[in-house]
Design an enzyme around this catalytic site. Structure first.
Site: not given
Length: 610
Positions: A2, A52-53, A81
């Protein structure tokens, strides 16, 4: 994976409309780091932003995430992370009475701080195995913790203000706030031209990085740095066969841990020992047929010219490994014109936030990651194996090893310095700056113990390995993070597992070169997984493009720049010296340094105070 940012102001309620707008602007700068979701949290002096990913717990891992006590937020976290041992930690915490609402690693980090970090946050962070950069706001203590992983895989910057701090995964997040000045002074220019000498500070005046293995505590009284991890001497006593076996066990464990994902995952494959070994291990442990991706250039293999650090083309080895291991393989083939496209160069510069890039090496990596993102969200990379196991040729060259400065070559940057105005070059005193940074780094090296301490070469190689892991490696990790996250791709680096790094760093140099070759331990530990051609292949660096079209395009653009007296970089350069250099050398990759500095000063609207 992220992007995080935030703002602490102990003299202001950040809930007002202006502050909310600025937080939104800061968060928006990192949309590509987190394309799946966004969130903000504001309460009094604290404002946190998150992009966010989604990789683990797609539905439940939204941030900012809070830990409630008595119906009120006690801890608030924005996290970027992965914590690879979160499942084990979750079990331990559950046994201690903690209850979880999600299956995300972020919530585990929150509870770890509540359980083990009340008195000393270092205790909680030391429990984490992973790559991470996060900010934790303690509502009761009115303090912020900025935390970065042990090797500095994930970036985190901060900018102290009169009444608090700004922070972000990238400088651009901080610069989106009006309190941050876009100023580069003499120290910033020194860091630009000597990038690996001090990788722990930004080129912008007043902006710092959280050091790897450190926590920055922010309170009303100011900022305080705390170290929770550093390289130490382990007193290594294992013989060579035992050491090889331990390296294999650690590699198997860390690769298995780093295969955890709720999204498609692949590997970066160059046909070298590092990436091939990771790909082979991933294929063993992944339940599906692992995907692999490789970089190539139009006509590269057919027209390849060997160089001092690149003796063979990657292509044939890539194909052999993919077939031997049985991966679902894809080649990403690029051209010189693609690398020089204005939007590609602009996107690369914007991703790195630096006035110094590696030219075509950065552009090609950015395009490679952008193409991989069409197939996978996570990729394993062999970054840091060369730094850890002694893979570069200069590790084995007495002239480089014994030189009384940083041992790695910096040809392009050295020539770029020669383009500077003579008066400016004298004022910057780059040789003096490099020497100061080198002496400072040497003073940190843990003393060698045991029988090896009596060997002068062992003592020097301990210094070289420390310099490489703490000064050279951070620049590579930053590059990989920025260029991958620019496409929303999470790149994991198993060779940076801190347990592996601790073990191998403590190993005598004679063990690391027991067969009189580079990366002896890694080769022996993984030889059974790979074709013999790859096992015996000599180290070949990340491939630069060899198409002469690229050099011609660089010369043309640089000539135009030298004729522009209004160029932002013009006050820094000697036109005559630059023209002479351009005529005198065939290797003009140093031009990339000057062109990038010009683009940076212009695009970021930087004020120079040198």
């Amino acid at each position: 994976m992220c992007g995080i940012c935030g703002w602490i102001d102990f003299e202001r309620d950040l809930g007002d409309p202006d502050a909310r707008r600025e937080l939104a602007d800061m968060t928006a700068t990192m949309a590509y780091r987190g394309p799946d979701d966004e969130g903000t949290w504001i309460d009094g002096p604290a404002a946190l932003g998150h992009r966010r990913l989604a990789v683990i717990d797609i539905q439940g891992g939204r941030q900012p995430m809070t830990l409630q006590e008595d119906g009120q937020p006690a801890l608030v976290l924005v996290y970027g992370g992965e914590t690879y041992n979160y499942r084990e930690l979750r079990q331990r915490l559950a046994a201690l009475g903690h209850r979880f609402d999600t299956s995300s690693d972020t919530e585990v980090v929150l509870h770890a701080h509540r359980e083990w970090g009340r008195e000393d946050p270092c205790t909680a962070v030391s429990e984490l195995n992973g790559m991470f950069a996060y900010a934790l706001w303690d509502a009761a203590k009115r303090e912020l913790l900025l935390v970065r992983d042990r090797l500095g895989i994930k970036p985190l910057y901060y900018y102290p203000t009169e009444h608090g701090v700004l922070f972000g995964s990238e400088p651009k997040a901080i610069l989106a706030n009006r309190l941050a000045e876009r100023v580069m002074d003499a120290d910033g220019l020194r860091r630009t031209l000597c990038s690996a000498a001090d990788p722990y500070n930004s080129v912008f005046r007043g902006m710092c990085k959280v050091r790897p293995g450190h926590i920055v505590r922010v309170t009303r009284e100011g900022t305080q740095q705390m170290s929770y991890w550093q390289l130490t001497d382990s007193g290594h006593t294992d013989d060579v066969p035992t050491t090889i076996g331990c390296v294999r066990e650690l590699l198997e464990d860390t690769v298995q841990r780093q295969l955890i994902a709720d999204v498609p995952l692949g590997t970066l494959l160059s046909g070298g020992l590092d990436s091939s070994a990771l790909t082979a291990l991933a294929a063993r442990f992944d339940g599906d047929r692992i995907r692999s991706f490789a970089l190539d250039f139009v006509g590269y293999t057919e027209n390849f010219t060997p160089g001092p650090m690149c003796g063979t083309p990657d292509g044939p080895y890539v194909q052999e490994v993919a077939k031997f291991v049985g991966t679902d393989h894809t080649d990403i083939t690029l051209s010189a014109h693609e690398l020089m496209e204005p939007d590609v160069r602009a996107n690369t510069l914007h991703a790195r936030d630096l006035p110094f890039t590696w030219g075509d090496l950065d552009s090609s990596l950015y395009l490679l990651f952008r193409a991989i993102r069409q197939h996978s969200t996570v990729a394993l990379s062999g970054e840091s194996a060369d730094e850890l196991f002694g893979g570069y040729s200069w590790f084995h060259d007495p002239a480089h090893v014994q030189v009384d400065t940083f041992p790695w070559p910096g040809y392009a940057v050295d020539i770029a310095r020669q383009s500077l105005d003579p008066g400016l070059a004298e004022e910057l005193d780059l040789p003096g700056y490099l020497d100061e940074q080198y002496r400072r780094a040497l003073a940190e090296v843990p003393a060698l113990t045991g029988p090896a301490s009596a060997d002068p070469h062992e003592r020097r190689m301990r210094e070289v390995c420390y310099l490489v892991l703490t000064r050279h490696l951070p620049t590579l990790l930053d590059r990989k993070d920025r260029l991958s996250m620019a496409s929303g791709l999470e790149v994991r680096v198993p060779y940076c597992d801190h347990r592996l790094v601790e073990y191998v760093f403590g190993t005598p140099w004679s063990h690391k070169t027991f067969d009189r070759r580079e990366k002896s331990l890694l080769r022996a530990a993984t030889a059974d997984l790979l074709p013999q051609s790859v096992v015996q292949r000599v180290k070949s660096v990340y491939p630069p493009i060899q198409d002469p079209t690229y050099d011609r395009m660089l010369r043309t653009r640089f000539t135009v720049l030298l004729n522009d007296r209004d160029a932002a970089v013009a006050p820094l350069l000697s036109v005559d010296r630059s023209r002479a250099l351009l005529s005198a050398t065939d290797n003009i990759r140093w031009v990339e340094c000057i062109l990038t500095l010009q683009d940076f000063l212009t695009d970021y609207n930087v004020s120079l105070t040198v």
